[in-house]
Design an enzyme around this catalytic site. Sequence first.
Site, PDB file in Angstrom:
ATOM      1  N   GLY A   9       0.820  -1.200   0.000  1.00 55.38           N
ATOM      2  CA  GLY A   9       0.000   0.000   0.000  1.00 55.38           C
ATOM      3  C   GLY A   9       0.861   1.260   0.000  1.00 55.38           C
ATOM      4  O   GLY A   9       0.531   2.251  -0.645  1.00 55.38           O
ATOM      5  N   ASN A  10       1.996   1.199   0.696  1.00 59.72           N
ATOM      6  CA  ASN A  10       2.856   2.380   0.778  1.00 59.72           C
ATOM      7  C   ASN A  10       3.625   2.635  -0.505  1.00 59.72           C
ATOM      8  O   ASN A  10       4.163   3.720  -0.698  1.00 59.72           O
ATOM      9  CB  ASN A  10       3.842   2.255   1.939  1.00 59.72           C
ATOM     10  CG  ASN A  10       3.121   2.177   3.267  1.00 59.72           C
ATOM     11  OD1 ASN A  10       2.005   2.665   3.396  1.00 59.72           O
ATOM     12  ND2 ASN A  10       3.738   1.540   4.241  1.00 59.72           N
ATOM     13  N   LYS A 211      -1.720  -8.931   2.340  1.00 58.82           N
ATOM     14  CA  LYS A 211      -1.351  -9.182   0.945  1.00 58.82           C
ATOM     15  C   LYS A 211       0.026  -9.853   0.829  1.00 58.82           C
ATOM     16  O   LYS A 211       0.292 -10.521  -0.165  1.00 58.82           O
ATOM     17  CB  LYS A 211      -1.431  -7.915   0.109  1.00 58.82           C
ATOM     18  CG  LYS A 211      -0.383  -6.880   0.346  1.00 58.82           C
ATOM     19  CD  LYS A 211       0.655  -6.822  -0.738  1.00 58.82           C
ATOM     20  CE  LYS A 211       1.801  -5.929  -0.341  1.00 58.82           C
ATOM     21  NZ  LYS A 211       2.167  -5.853   1.063  1.00 58.82           N
ATOM     22  N   LYS A 269       5.897  -8.620   6.205  1.00 58.01           N
ATOM     23  CA  LYS A 269       6.724  -8.769   5.005  1.00 58.01           C
ATOM     24  C   LYS A 269       7.828  -9.790   5.255  1.00 58.01           C
ATOM     25  O   LYS A 269       8.089 -10.675   4.421  1.00 58.01           O
ATOM     26  CB  LYS A 269       7.328  -7.413   4.598  1.00 58.01           C
ATOM     27  CG  LYS A 269       6.269  -6.419   4.123  1.00 58.01           C
ATOM     28  CD  LYS A 269       6.866  -5.055   3.815  1.00 58.01           C
ATOM     29  CE  LYS A 269       5.789  -4.105   3.318  1.00 58.01           C
ATOM     30  NZ  LYS A 269       4.612  -3.961   4.189  1.00 58.01           N
TER      31      LYS A 269
END
Lengths: 319, 319
Positions: A9-10, A211, A269
Amino acid sequence: MRVVAALGGNALLQRGQALSAANQRRNVRAAARSLAPVAQDHELVISHGNGPQVGLLALQGSAYTEVEPYPLDILDAETEGMIGYVLQQELGNELPFQTPVVTLLTQIEVDPDDPAFKDPSKPIGPLYTAERARQLAGEKGWTFKADGQSMRRVVASPLPRRIYGLKPVEWMLDHGAVVVCAGGGGIPVAHVDEPVPAGRRLVGVEAVIDKDRASALLAAEIGAEMLAIITDVDAVYLDWGTPQQRAIRRTGPDALGAQAFAAGSMGPKVAAAREFVQRTGGHAVIGSIADAARLVSGQAGTLVSAQAGEPEMASGGSG
Amino acid sequence: MRVVAALGGNALLQRGQALSAANQRRNVRAAARSLAPVAQDHELVISHGNGPQVGLLALQGSAYTEVEPYPLDILDAETEGMIGYVLQQELGNELPFQTPVVTLLTQIEVDPDDPAFKDPSKPIGPLYTAERARQLAGEKGWTFKADGQSMRRVVASPLPRRIYGLKPVEWMLDHGAVVVCAGGGGIPVAHVDEPVPAGRRLVGVEAVIDKDRASALLAAEIGAEMLAIITDVDAVYLDWGTPQQRAIRRTGPDALGAQAFAAGSMGPKVAAAREFVQRTGGHAVIGSIADAARLVSGQAGTLVSAQAGEPEMASGGSG
């Protein structure tokens, strides 16, 4: 090489930027420029986050009170349309005309008994002041948690269990297409047994799957050699945010697992990268969208590899 | 046989029904049950309208005033996600587990100089009283036209010129997949010449393409033998709404063109059916979602065929 690139998103919307269509398009265009060389040299599947966007849609929907707010599975699907379209269009603009770029909607099964449903943790939507968050919590029954100095809505983020529609992704790759799929971590679904007509059905589930975890599962299931987790920082850092912060250049998955990272941002992540490498023996890399091609060629970011051991630090350091 | 089934907004949401997620899912589930036998006997591509849904998203977006309202191309893409997902899921529930059902986002080129941009005609969103319509027109600069006793927002509906991503649709059909695509008439795009970097780019266009015209073009381009235009009435009627109304059973495209039909509803369906038959020599059929399988087998609805001449009326009549 078959590569799954998971766009954070970033990487699509910088922290603090307004959630406008124009801002998103500008960032997606920059991301598409960075990813185009990867698409030309490799089989490329792109997944993406949807935290800010799904939160925006939830907020808009609840502002229009003539119908019940739409459930999160449908809003997740809307973000696959919204973000997938702009990615597909901007990537198409960067690639040779004959390269097909396709966006597929992706359903991902979750366990309705996943403990995540009792402990919402996935931040979505914009940042709020504490006062506004209290107000919204009261009005809508939403849950909020601190995000830096601000508050942010959090929703359940169950683990992805099974991805539907993997074969179509592989068929598209076999035809030379760049594939955008599993956007927003996929659309969460579960099986229920229905009496009439008797049988199992897939139904939507109110959640937002992480995600990175979804992308790790996707990458493993389609036999990708590399999972590239793309965000707005150039590497994984030890002692992040301190004067001693050091970028990790290369590490084994076990050694990486011995370190602690922020639950809301680098934690998932790192977990996804380790999971992919441990399961497949392939390579994962974490780094910045600006370096996309160099991440994939192993020249930038933090490379997680089964062949590596203790973290090796980057010399110099751009962080 | 290769069939394109174009699902009308009225087949997905009955007139006057609230635009809730639950109502849409109920209607989509019924539509999926009707379409499942078609999918089992034929190569099936499903397109769908998005008038009510894109209007709802525009309304929601304008209720949340912290960012500029999102442009219609992005909202169109969101509806491809929203409706495509539910269709894909419910069709998957009706079909054997091994049958893939895929949803592809579809960009369709329009002419920025299409006269439709000067004369908005496509109704979107809910029905309003005249007073509320005047209010919204003032607040948001939207255009409204009468729809029966009510008012409805209208937007530009340019003709579809070129569909992108046709090959991926054909690849999926070749693999035995049911394909949902070109939802909402496709996402309208146009080429612009940009100075930096020099070259042509696709950009989004603020419009809603008529889904019947888009479906006719899609059906012709992928070599479909039949275009099934599916709505909430069981046939095309002459003298509709009068005591003399008669359902047309079979007609040639020229004879059908000599008749007048309502611009907002049956008109575009008839135009799309004629266009497909005249261009390809294939068959088009217009009728009710409840009869989907019988429409495709030629046993129900109004069949438009190059081999037919003057309209033949249905005996009896269910209308």
